[in-house]
Design an enzyme around this catalytic site. Structure first.
Site, short mmCIF file in Angstrom:
data_model
loop_
_atom_site.label_atom_id
_atom_site.label_comp_id
_atom_site.label_asym_id
_atom_site.label_seq_id
_atom_site.Cartn_x
_atom_site.Cartn_y
_atom_site.Cartn_z
N GLU A 1 -7.94 2.62 0.77
CA GLU A 1 -8.21 1.57 -0.22
C GLU A 1 -8.73 0.29 0.40
O GLU A 1 -9.42 -0.49 -0.25
CB GLU A 1 -6.94 1.29 -1.04
CG GLU A 1 -5.95 0.29 -0.43
CD GLU A 1 -5.34 0.73 0.90
OE1 GLU A 1 -5.39 1.93 1.19
OE2 GLU A 1 -4.84 -0.13 1.64
N LYS B 1 1.62 8.06 0.22
CA LYS B 1 2.06 8.16 1.61
C LYS B 1 3.44 8.81 1.69
O LYS B 1 4.20 8.75 0.74
CB LYS B 1 2.19 6.74 2.21
CG LYS B 1 0.88 6.02 2.46
CD LYS B 1 1.13 4.65 3.04
CE LYS B 1 -0.17 3.92 3.32
NZ LYS B 1 -1.01 4.56 4.35
N ARG C 1 -11.00 -0.29 2.69
CA ARG C 1 -12.46 -0.33 2.76
C ARG C 1 -13.09 -0.56 1.40
O ARG C 1 -14.18 -1.13 1.30
CB ARG C 1 -12.97 0.96 3.42
CG ARG C 1 -12.60 2.20 2.67
CD ARG C 1 -12.73 3.45 3.51
NE ARG C 1 -11.64 3.62 4.47
CZ ARG C 1 -11.54 4.62 5.33
NH1 ARG C 1 -12.49 5.54 5.38
NH2 ARG C 1 -10.52 4.70 6.15
N ASP D 1 -5.71 6.49 -0.64
CA ASP D 1 -5.05 5.74 0.43
C ASP D 1 -6.06 5.05 1.35
O ASP D 1 -5.70 4.22 2.17
CB ASP D 1 -4.13 6.67 1.24
CG ASP D 1 -3.10 5.92 2.06
OD1 ASP D 1 -2.98 4.69 1.84
OD2 ASP D 1 -2.43 6.55 2.89
N ASP E 1 0.83 -1.20 0.00
CA ASP E 1 0.00 0.00 0.00
C ASP E 1 0.87 1.25 0.00
O ASP E 1 1.36 1.69 1.04
CB ASP E 1 -0.92 -0.01 1.24
CG ASP E 1 -1.79 1.25 1.31
OD1 ASP E 1 -1.90 1.95 0.29
OD2 ASP E 1 -2.36 1.49 2.40
N1 BES Z 1 -3.00 0.39 5.39
C1 BES Z 1 -3.35 1.69 5.85
C2 BES Z 1 -3.57 1.73 7.37
C3 BES Z 1 -2.32 1.69 8.19
C4 BES Z 1 -1.64 2.84 8.51
C5 BES Z 1 -1.87 0.50 8.70
C6 BES Z 1 -0.52 2.80 9.30
C7 BES Z 1 -0.76 0.45 9.48
C8 BES Z 1 -0.08 1.59 9.79
C9 BES Z 1 -4.64 2.14 5.20
O1 BES Z 1 -4.84 1.71 3.91
C10 BES Z 1 -4.61 3.63 5.15
O2 BES Z 1 -3.77 4.15 4.46
N2 BES Z 1 -5.49 4.28 5.89
C11 BES Z 1 -5.53 5.70 5.94
C12 BES Z 1 -6.98 6.15 5.85
C13 BES Z 1 -7.15 7.62 5.64
C14 BES Z 1 -6.68 8.01 4.25
C15 BES Z 1 -8.62 7.96 5.81
C16 BES Z 1 -4.90 6.15 7.25
O3 BES Z 1 -5.09 5.48 8.26
O4 BES Z 1 -4.19 7.15 7.22
ZN ZN Z 2 -3.91 -0.03 3.41
MN MN Z 3 -3.93 2.99 2.50
#
Ligand code: BES
Ligand code: ZN
Ligand code: MN
Length: 506
Positions: free
Chosen positions: A351, A279, A353, A349, A272
């Site tokens: 993704e 990111k 869900r 990001d 991801d």
């Molecule tokens: N895979 C990430 C969540 C994540 C973040 C897991 C840090 C482990 C450590 C997920 O896909 C993500 O990027 N979530 C975003 C959501 C936001 C854009 C609403 C997040 O948590 O920043």
């Molecule tokens: Zn993710």
């Molecule tokens: Mn993500």
């Protein structure tokens, strides 16, 4: 995997590289059969422990060379205080044995146990759990190293559980525990595999390879063409930027006496990057763990199949890579999901869900499960809330929350419930489509993500576990090193075994 056997005869006949003897901190008492055997050889252990100031604290130890050929080394291993002797302490105790054996390069250690020693749960939970801890402690990933450190170049061959007059059920408990460890270690191995190796296609190959051992699995792999034909555009939107094509892997396991059908859905983002909403580069490498939900689901299915729990399972693993490119989904794009709900992608990001939305709706429509459970490294916000010690639990049924809390206490894979109140859902409404994929206001990121998922389960009993904090970087323990944890496998297993593994009335 290490093999474990039970030794029920007297200590006089025992031959072993080392014998580990449990000692409680409260009384520093050595089990009677052990002192008897030692006294016959003029060794007075309590004296030795006193003069070396042995405390009996959990995982502390004293090494006693015996000068005897049959049992050359005796290890007194602290259990801590009786009051603190819970499942977690027991797991740490048994995990520690592996490290001691490794340090001393004894590949056939023995662990003493008997009916007098305390257990923190009934035998049918205690022994499988401690044996799982022992098997988990042997885990290491070597396939990416060409120059092995010499200290690492050692594997336990076999362990004896020395249990005078041990019950007949012990073999079954030991086997169950070792199978649990093998499943957890599979999930950990998948988690550790980097994004260039564990692509969606490679994950599918791992599924197919496993399926060869389990002829009763019904495997269905949907490729890009089939995903398009089914209309899974939420899932496809995430995969659009990557050269690695997406898949949805669905495995069915049926037990003839099962009463319930349970769907397990695991987030399988093999890497991801965030996509166009990219990111920051710091720690982006950790996003190879973003398939840990899918890994835990696959490992749980393997474990349930091997232990023949009477439950029907459907495991669904949406497998994608989230990368930016000229073909990637843009912020602002609107896609129609499998369920028909339209989604405005405001952040690429968010993704997890998207792919879960289609996978949940797909298993719900095509497999009629009684309960849906999803596991996902879904939000960074859950780490803010709970750190790396507990997973977030979201559900639309109170009884399911209680069941998972109990399974969490047993396994040490803790869950903590957060609300899914209706008003949080307001934040996920799009101005132009049905749903937006990120909240319209800051805060409560894990809850609003859960509210998004809830739209795709159609009021069915449902549990969502946000394992972003627990899939890796949990505190190190004797049975759990750095990196991927395999979180969820033992939690799901105990939950199924305790609450949903009932045979139906004939
Ligand atoms: N895979 C990430 C969540 C994540 C973040 C897991 C840090 C482990 C450590 C997920 O896909 C993500 O990027 N979530 C975003 C959501 C936001 C854009 C609403 C997040 O948590 O920043
Ligand atoms: Zn993710
Ligand atoms: Mn993500």
């Amino acid at each position: 995997m290490v093999s474990v056997s039970i030794y029920r005869q007297s200590l006089q006949q025992l031959k072993t590289g080392m014998l580990v003897v449990p000692v409680l901190e409260d009384e520093l008492k050595i089990p009677r059969p052990v002192t008897d055997w030692l006294q016959a050889h003029n060794i007075f252990l309590s004296e030795l422990l006193r003069t070396t100031h042995f405390s009996g604290k959990l995982e502390s130890h004293r090494l006693i060379p015996t000068g005897l050929a049959d049992i050359p080394i005796l290890i007194c291993l602290g259990m801590g205080k009786l009051n603190d002797w819970d499942m977690e302490a027991a797991r740490r105790y048994f995990g520690k044995v592996v490290h001691l054996a490794k340090e001393l390069r004894v590949d056939t250690p023995s662990i003493y146990w008997d009916d007098q020693l305390p257990r923190s749960k009934e035998d049918s939970i205690f022994f499988p759990e401690v044996m799982a801890a022992l098997g988990m402690a042997t885990f290491r990933v070597t396939e990416f190293q060409t120059e092995k450190a010499e200290a690492d170049d050692f594997d336990l061959a076999s362990v004896q559980l020395v249990y005078p007059d041990g019950a007949a059920e012990l073999e079954g408990y030991v086997e169950e525990g070792i199978r649990m460890a093998a499943a957890v270690n599979l999930a950990r191995r998948l988690g550790e595999m980097p994004g260039n190796v564990l692509t969606p296609k490679r994950f599918v190959e791992e599924v197919r390879r496993l399926a060869q051992n389990y002829p009763d699995w019904k495997v269905r792999i949907l490729d890009r063409g089939q995903l398009e034909a089914e209309g899974m555009h939420a899932l496809l939107a995430v995969a659009a930027g990557s050269a690695h094509p997406p898949y949805l892997a669905v495995i069915q396991y049926r037990h003839p006496k099962a009463e319930e059908t349970i769907a397990l859905v695991g987030k399988g983002v093999t890497f991801d990057s965030g996509g166009i909403s990219i990111k920051p580069s710091k720690s982006m490498d950790e996003m190879k763990y973003d398939m840990s939900g899918a890994g835990a689901v696959l490992a749980t299915l393997k474990l349930v199949t091997e232990t023949k729990l009477p439950v029907n399972l459907v495991a669904a693993m949406p497998l994608v890579e989230n990368l930016p490119s000229g073909k990637a989904t843009r912020p602002g794009d609107i896609v129609k999901s499998y369920s028909g709900i339209t989604i405005e992608v405001l952040n690429t990001d968010a993704e997890g869900r998207m792919i879960l939305a289609d996978a949940l709706a797909y298993v719900n429509r095509n497999y009629q499960p009684d309960i849906l459970v999803d596991l996902a490294t879904l939000t960074g916000a859950i780490i803010v809330a709970l750190g790396h010690l507990a997973a977030g639990l979201f559900t639309n049924r109170n009884d399911l929350a209680e069941e998972f809390e109990e399974a969490g206490r047993i396994s040490g894979e803790w869950v903590w419930r957060l609300p899914v109140w209706k008003d949080y859902g307001e934040l996920m409404k799009s101005r132009i489509a049905d749903l937006r994929n990120i909240s319209s206001k800051p805060g409560a990121g894990s809850i609003t993500a859960a509210k998004f998922l809830e739209k795709f389960v159609h009021q069915k009993p449902w549990v969502h576990l946000d394992i972003a904090g627990t899939a890796w970087e949990m505190p190190e323990r004797s049975y759990r090193g750095k990196g991927a944890t395999g979180f969820g496998v033992r939690l799901l297993y105990h939950w199924l075994k305790l609450f949903h593994g009932k045979e139906k009335e004939p």
